[in-house]
Motif scaffolding. Structure first.
Motif, short mmCIF file in Angstrom:
data_model
loop_
_atom_site.label_atom_id
_atom_site.label_comp_id
_atom_site.label_asym_id
_atom_site.label_seq_id
_atom_site.Cartn_x
_atom_site.Cartn_y
_atom_site.Cartn_z
N PRO A 23 -1.56 15.22 2.04
CA PRO A 23 -0.36 15.07 2.88
C PRO A 23 -0.61 14.83 4.37
CG PRO A 23 0.02 16.74 1.23
CD PRO A 23 -1.43 16.35 1.09
N ALA A 24 -1.47 15.61 4.98
CA ALA A 24 -1.69 15.45 6.43
C ALA A 24 -2.26 14.08 6.76
CB ALA A 24 -2.61 16.55 6.95
N ASP A 25 -3.24 13.64 6.00
CA ASP A 25 -3.84 12.33 6.25
C ASP A 25 -2.87 11.20 5.91
OD1 ASP A 25 -6.18 13.58 7.02
OD2 ASP A 25 -7.13 13.41 5.06
N ALA A 26 -2.07 11.41 4.87
CA ALA A 26 -1.08 10.40 4.49
C ALA A 26 -0.03 10.24 5.58
CB ALA A 26 -0.42 10.78 3.17
N ARG A 27 0.40 11.35 6.16
CA ARG A 27 1.39 11.28 7.26
C ARG A 27 0.83 10.48 8.43
NH1 ARG A 27 5.74 14.53 9.59
NH2 ARG A 27 6.07 13.62 11.65
N ALA A 28 -0.44 10.72 8.76
CA ALA A 28 -1.06 10.00 9.87
C ALA A 28 -1.15 8.51 9.56
CB ALA A 28 -2.44 10.57 10.16
N ARG B 32 0.85 -1.20 0.00
CA ARG B 32 0.00 0.00 0.00
C ARG B 32 0.89 1.25 0.00
NH1 ARG B 32 -2.37 -1.91 5.50
NH2 ARG B 32 -0.13 -2.32 5.56
N VAL B 33 0.69 2.08 -1.01
CA VAL B 33 1.49 3.30 -1.15
C VAL B 33 0.55 4.50 -1.16
CG1 VAL B 33 3.17 4.55 -2.52
CG2 VAL B 33 3.21 2.04 -2.50
N ALA B 34 0.77 5.41 -0.23
CA ALA B 34 -0.07 6.61 -0.13
C ALA B 34 0.51 7.73 -0.98
CB ALA B 34 -0.17 7.06 1.32
N LEU B 35 -0.37 8.51 -1.56
CA LEU B 35 0.04 9.72 -2.29
C LEU B 35 -1.16 10.62 -2.50
CD1 LEU B 35 -0.94 9.54 -5.54
CD2 LEU B 35 0.80 7.80 -5.57
N ASN B 36 -0.87 11.86 -2.82
CA ASN B 36 -1.93 12.82 -3.12
C ASN B 36 -2.28 12.69 -4.61
OD1 ASN B 36 -3.42 15.24 -1.86
ND2 ASN B 36 -2.67 16.10 -3.78
N LYS B 37 -3.47 12.29 -4.91
CA LYS B 37 -3.87 12.05 -6.30
C LYS B 37 -3.68 13.30 -7.16
CE LYS B 37 -7.65 10.33 -9.19
NZ LYS B 37 -9.05 9.83 -9.22
N GLY B 38 -3.05 13.10 -8.31
CA GLY B 38 -2.86 14.21 -9.24
C GLY B 38 -1.71 15.12 -8.88
N ASP C 72 2.20 1.12 3.64
CA ASP C 72 3.56 0.60 3.70
C ASP C 72 4.61 1.62 3.25
OD1 ASP C 72 2.90 -2.27 4.36
OD2 ASP C 72 1.78 -2.03 2.48
N ALA C 73 4.19 2.56 2.41
CA ALA C 73 5.11 3.56 1.88
C ALA C 73 4.33 4.81 1.55
CB ALA C 73 5.83 3.04 0.65
N TRP C 74 5.06 5.88 1.35
CA TRP C 74 4.43 7.19 1.11
C TRP C 74 5.25 7.93 0.06
CZ3 TRP C 74 4.61 11.68 5.21
CH2 TRP C 74 3.79 12.75 4.78
N ALA C 75 4.60 8.38 -1.00
CA ALA C 75 5.24 9.20 -2.02
C ALA C 75 4.93 10.65 -1.69
CB ALA C 75 4.72 8.84 -3.41
N ILE C 76 5.96 11.45 -1.41
CA ILE C 76 5.73 12.80 -0.88
C ILE C 76 6.87 13.74 -1.30
CG2 ILE C 76 6.90 12.26 1.30
CD1 ILE C 76 3.77 14.56 0.69
N TRP C 77 6.58 15.02 -1.21
CA TRP C 77 7.53 16.05 -1.62
C TRP C 77 7.93 16.92 -0.42
CZ3 TRP C 77 2.34 15.79 -2.73
CH2 TRP C 77 1.53 16.82 -2.23
N ASP C 78 8.95 17.72 -0.61
CA ASP C 78 9.39 18.65 0.43
C ASP C 78 8.44 19.83 0.56
OD1 ASP C 78 11.80 17.70 1.63
OD2 ASP C 78 12.90 18.12 -0.22
N PRO C 79 8.30 20.37 1.77
CA PRO C 79 9.04 20.06 3.00
C PRO C 79 8.45 18.90 3.81
CG PRO C 79 7.60 21.90 3.42
CD PRO C 79 7.43 21.56 1.95
N PHE C 80 7.32 18.33 3.34
CA PHE C 80 6.76 17.18 4.06
C PHE C 80 7.76 16.04 4.11
CE2 PHE C 80 3.11 19.28 1.91
CZ PHE C 80 2.46 19.76 3.04
#
Length: 326
Positions: free
Chosen positions: A179-184, A145-151, A192-200
């Motif tokens: 981002p906030a929900d994905a971090r939680a 399971r990989v979280a990310l912000n769609k689009g 299992d993983a998170w695709a995210i950008w800075d500064p998050f």
């Protein structure tokens, strides 16, 4: 902060030619000063967009536009897709986002132009896993399971990293979360993983020891785009000239004073200065006009998303630029 009056991004005439093309530039030049002054400049921004956050905190743009009678209004959005929705419905005039949101917005019929871009910053986005995760490579994400912000820009990052490691997009379970929900979800082990950008990205590294599985280096560009509502750009060339001049002036100062810039930005983002500093060091700031080569890179994203059926139709990115009729 020093004066930046001598560090003009581009001349007003060149700005008009760049942003609106020759014919539209001539039209903009005919607009009386009081007409431009009657319309405020509404800037859509994300707190994660550190340079714009600094520009807002400094107030230099407000001072620059005061002689034109133009009021600046800052409209905050949680991420790029939501910002583009605001641009689409006319809630903002200008915004700055990553690579992917403009693709989805154009596919939805938004009437904007690519007004400029910042250089590639591939290290400023990544896929992270918890520090004690047994996952050691992108190939091991199969079935995970990989979280990310769609689009968002990391949507494309994920697609290309999977491709590089022999996986298909359908080989993983994508969980769409802001981002906030994905971090939680990431912290409690719901993904299992998170695709995210800075500064998050920097925040999760510094605060909870998240481990970078792979960033965008050698895989994606991660350009940062400045977009403008087409009608606004046509009628307000001088205002946009001033905006880009201030953006690049602040960028020059930021890169020469990263620690001080981080200290000023940190309270706005609600992050520790060392987190902001890490993120700033991974971004490039130097706004330039879009070119055919840049649009060609953006077209690759559009074609990929269409092939994956993430957008409903094939689009021509060039049609959302001032180069469309050249």
């Amino acid at each position: 902060m020093p004066s930046f009056s001598s560090l003009s991004f581009i001349s007003r005439r060149k700005a008009l030619a760049w942003l609106t093309g020759g014919v539209l530039a001539a039209s903009a030049a005919l607009v009386a000063p009081h007409a431009a002054a009657a319309q405020p400049l509404r800037i859509g921004y994300q707190k994660s967009a550190s340079l714009l956050t600094l520009l807002k905190a400094q107030g230099s743009l407000e001072k620059r536009l005061a002689p034109l009678g133009v009021e600046v209004k800052w409209v905050e959005f949680p991420a790029g897709p939501q910002l583009l929705e605001g641009l689409n419905i006319g809630a903002v005039d200008v915004g700055a986002v990553g690579e992917a949101p403009p693709i989805f917005a154009q596919a939805a019929g938004a009437n904007f132009i690519y007004a400029g871009y910042d250089p590639a910053s591939p290290e400023a986005e990544a896929i992270v896993v918890p520090k004690d995760s047994t996952i050691r490579s992108v190939a091991e994400l199969k079935g995970k399971r990989v979280a990310l912000n769609k689009g968002s820009n990391v949507h494309y990052l994920l697609v290309k990293l999977l491709e590089k490691h022999g996986l298909k997009y359908t080989d993983i379970q994508v969980v769409f979360l802001p981002p906030a929900d994905a971090r939680a979800a990431f912290e409690r082990g719901a993904v299992d993983a998170w695709a995210i950008w800075d500064p998050f990205l920097a925040a999760t590294e510094k605060q909870i020891g998240a481990r970078v599985l792979a960033d965008g280096s050698g895989v994606v560009n991660n350009f940062f785009y400045y977009l403008a509502a087409r009608d606004y750009a046509k009628a307000n060339g001088k205002v946009l000239d001033a905006l880009f001049d201030e953006i690049n002036s602040n960028a020059v100062w930021l890169k020469a004073n990263i620690k001080e810039a981080a200290a000023r930005i940190a309270p706005e983002q609600g992050l520790a200065p060392e987190v902001v500093e890490l993120a700033l060091r991974r971004y490039q700031f130097n706004a330039k006009p879009v070119t055919d080569a840049i649009l060609a890179e953006q077209q690759k994203l559009a074609d990929t998303f269409f092939e994956l059926k993430l957008i409903p139709k094939r689009i021509e990115v060039r049609q959302a630029s001032v180069l469309a009729n050249r």
